[in-house]
Scaffold this motif. Structure first.
Motif, PDB file in Angstrom:
ATOM      1  N   ASP A  41     -34.390  96.196 -24.692  1.00  0.00           N
ATOM      2  CA  ASP A  41     -34.256  97.598 -24.316  1.00  0.00           C
ATOM      3  C   ASP A  41     -35.546  98.323 -24.683  1.00  0.00           C
ATOM      4  O   ASP A  41     -36.002  98.240 -25.823  1.00  0.00           O
ATOM      5  N   ASP A  42     -36.115  99.041 -23.710  1.00  0.00           N
ATOM      6  CA  ASP A  42     -37.388  99.747 -23.902  1.00  0.00           C
ATOM      7  C   ASP A  42     -37.187 101.214 -23.582  1.00  0.00           C
ATOM      8  O   ASP A  42     -37.005 101.588 -22.434  1.00  0.00           O
ATOM      9  N   ARG A  43     -37.231 102.058 -24.614  1.00  0.00           N
ATOM     10  CA  ARG A  43     -37.105 103.499 -24.455  1.00  0.00           C
ATOM     11  C   ARG A  43     -38.406 104.200 -24.774  1.00  0.00           C
ATOM     12  O   ARG A  43     -38.420 105.410 -24.963  1.00  0.00           O
ATOM     13  N   GLY A  44     -39.487 103.467 -24.870  1.00  0.00           N
ATOM     14  CA  GLY A  44     -40.757 104.061 -25.235  1.00  0.00           C
ATOM     15  C   GLY A  44     -40.905 104.117 -26.739  1.00  0.00           C
ATOM     16  O   GLY A  44     -41.639 103.343 -27.324  1.00  0.00           O
ATOM     17  N   VAL A  45     -40.149 105.013 -27.373  1.00  0.00           N
ATOM     18  CA  VAL A  45     -40.231 105.151 -28.831  1.00  0.00           C
ATOM     19  C   VAL A  45     -39.484 104.039 -29.557  1.00  0.00           C
ATOM     20  O   VAL A  45     -39.789 103.727 -30.696  1.00  0.00           O
ATOM     21  N   ILE A  46     -38.495 103.455 -28.913  1.00  0.00           N
ATOM     22  CA  ILE A  46     -37.735 102.338 -29.486  1.00  0.00           C
ATOM     23  C   ILE A  46     -37.781 101.199 -28.477  1.00  0.00           C
ATOM     24  O   ILE A  46     -37.378 101.364 -27.324  1.00  0.00           O
ATOM     25  N   ARG A  47     -38.256 100.055 -28.927  1.00  0.00           N
ATOM     26  CA  ARG A  47     -38.329  98.862 -28.069  1.00  0.00           C
ATOM     27  C   ARG A  47     -37.853  97.663 -28.864  1.00  0.00           C
ATOM     28  O   ARG A  47     -38.224  97.515 -30.024  1.00  0.00           O
ATOM     29  N   GLY A  48     -37.038  96.830 -28.222  1.00  0.00           N
ATOM     30  CA  GLY A  48     -36.611  95.617 -28.910  1.00  0.00           C
ATOM     31  C   GLY A  48     -35.262  95.143 -28.428  1.00  0.00           C
ATOM     32  O   GLY A  48     -34.786  95.526 -27.358  1.00  0.00           O
ATOM     33  N   ASN A  49     -34.644  94.301 -29.248  1.00  0.00           N
ATOM     34  CA  ASN A  49     -33.343  93.742 -28.912  1.00  0.00           C
ATOM     35  C   ASN A  49     -32.329  94.867 -28.701  1.00  0.00           C
ATOM     36  O   ASN A  49     -32.221  95.790 -29.527  1.00  0.00           O
ATOM     37  N   ALA A  50     -31.595  94.798 -27.603  1.00  0.00           N
ATOM     38  CA  ALA A  50     -30.652  95.863 -27.244  1.00  0.00           C
ATOM     39  C   ALA A  50     -29.530  96.006 -28.259  1.00  0.00           C
ATOM     40  O   ALA A  50     -29.100  97.129 -28.558  1.00  0.00           O
ATOM     41  N   HIS A  51     -29.029  94.902 -28.799  1.00  0.00           N
ATOM     42  CA  HIS A  51     -27.950  94.989 -29.781  1.00  0.00           C
ATOM     43  C   HIS A  51     -28.440  95.665 -31.060  1.00  0.00           C
ATOM     44  O   HIS A  51     -27.687  96.417 -31.690  1.00  0.00           O
ATOM     45  N   ASP A  52     -29.701  95.435 -31.435  1.00  0.00           N
ATOM     46  CA  ASP A  52     -30.274  96.139 -32.583  1.00  0.00           C
ATOM     47  C   ASP A  52     -30.394  97.630 -32.286  1.00  0.00           C
ATOM     48  O   ASP A  52     -30.137  98.464 -33.154  1.00  0.00           O
ATOM     49  N   PHE A  53     -30.781  97.967 -31.050  1.00  0.00           N
ATOM     50  CA  PHE A  53     -30.855  99.375 -30.639  1.00  0.00           C
ATOM     51  C   PHE A  53     -29.490 100.051 -30.791  1.00  0.00           C
ATOM     52  O   PHE A  53     -29.390 101.160 -31.324  1.00  0.00           O
ATOM     53  N   VAL A  54     -28.441  99.378 -30.343  1.00  0.00           N
ATOM     54  CA  VAL A  54     -27.095  99.955 -30.421  1.00  0.00           C
ATOM     55  C   VAL A  54     -26.716 100.219 -31.876  1.00  0.00           C
ATOM     56  O   VAL A  54     -26.157 101.268 -32.203  1.00  0.00           O
ATOM     57  N   LYS A  55     -27.033  99.286 -32.770  1.00  0.00           N
ATOM     58  CA  LYS A  55     -26.725  99.465 -34.192  1.00  0.00           C
ATOM     59  C   LYS A  55     -27.452 100.676 -34.767  1.00  0.00           C
ATOM     60  O   LYS A  55     -26.975 101.300 -35.707  1.00  0.00           O
ATOM     61  N   GLN A  56     -28.616 101.016 -34.199  1.00  0.00           N
ATOM     62  CA  GLN A  56     -29.381 102.182 -34.654  1.00  0.00           C
ATOM     63  C   GLN A  56     -28.869 103.480 -34.027  1.00  0.00           C
ATOM     64  O   GLN A  56     -28.740 104.496 -34.705  1.00  0.00           O
ATOM     65  N   ILE A  57     -28.611 103.448 -32.718  1.00  0.00           N
ATOM     66  CA  ILE A  57     -28.356 104.699 -31.999  1.00  0.00           C
ATOM     67  C   ILE A  57     -26.971 105.274 -32.266  1.00  0.00           C
ATOM     68  O   ILE A  57     -26.816 106.495 -32.340  1.00  0.00           O
ATOM     69  N   VAL A  58     -25.961 104.453 -32.413  1.00  0.00           N
ATOM     70  CA  VAL A  58     -24.609 105.000 -32.605  1.00  0.00           C
ATOM     71  C   VAL A  58     -24.521 105.827 -33.894  1.00  0.00           C
ATOM     72  O   VAL A  58     -24.015 106.954 -33.860  1.00  0.00           O
ATOM     73  N   PRO A  59     -25.027 105.356 -35.036  1.00  0.00           N
ATOM     74  CA  PRO A  59     -25.011 106.230 -36.224  1.00  0.00           C
ATOM     75  C   PRO A  59     -25.839 107.505 -36.046  1.00  0.00           C
ATOM     76  O   PRO A  59     -25.454 108.565 -36.556  1.00  0.00           O
TER      77      PRO A  59
END
Length: 178
Positions: free
Chosen positions: A44-62
């Motif tokens: 998953d690439d959002r510009g400011v956050i890039r990397g494994n999508a499942h790791d992104f989900v663990k960050q974004i939900v909180p």
């Protein structure tokens, strides 16, 4: 209509369901539901956050839980090009994030596009790679007290107590298939 056309129509339907599930998961703060839209090794690439999508989900939900009082992710038109077990997908989206900071009530609006590569693995379509493009963003103070605007409506919940879970079970024998 031949079998290939039916397969493409079914694939498009499944891809749209994944996109909807992703948005629903974000708004209900349901990590497992959001992760279910991505393959385990998705990027998953959002510009400011890039990397494994499942790791992104663990960050974004909180972050969504702790920063915002509410969110609403909406999908608009999708262009889907299916090619065998891969599909290119462009989806227009708008996200609204509501919060109060320093006594000021604000709505932050994001309008952009999800650019996705979907892959069919073991009979299941999921996102393998996503790039999020920002077409525009804005933040506005909320002039009307939200309680006044919501008077008389049933309240929304940001977790599994939301009434939608009564008709859309996520696991068990009554769970919808994907």
């Amino acid at each position: 209509m031949d079998q290939n056309q039916l397969d493409i129509l079914w694939s498009e339907r499944e891809i749209r369901a994944v996109l909807q599930r992703y948005c629903r998961g974000l708004d209900r703060l349901d990590e497992e539901l959001v992760k279910s839209a991505y393959h385990e090794d998705a990027y998953d690439d959002r510009g400011v956050i890039r990397g494994n999508a499942h790791d992104f989900v663990k960050q974004i939900v909180p972050i969504l839980r702790d920063t915002y009082t509410g969110t609403l992710h909406t999908l608009h038109g999708s262009t889907i090009e299916v090619d065998g077990d891969r599909a290119g997908v462009e989806t227009y989206c708008t996200a609204y994030h509501y919060r109060e900071s320093d006594g000021i009530k604000r709505v932050e609006q994001f309008a952009g596009r999800y650019i996705d590569r979907f892959e069919l693995r073991e009979g299941v379509w999921k996102i393998a790679r996503r790039v999020v493009l920002n077409d525009f963003s804005l933040a506005q103070e909320v002039p009307l007290d939200p309680a006044e605007a919501q008077a008389g409506f049933n309240p929304s919940r940001r977790d599994a107590t939301d009434v939608s879970y009564q008709v859309l079970p996520l696991s068990g024998p009554d769970a919808p298939t994907v």
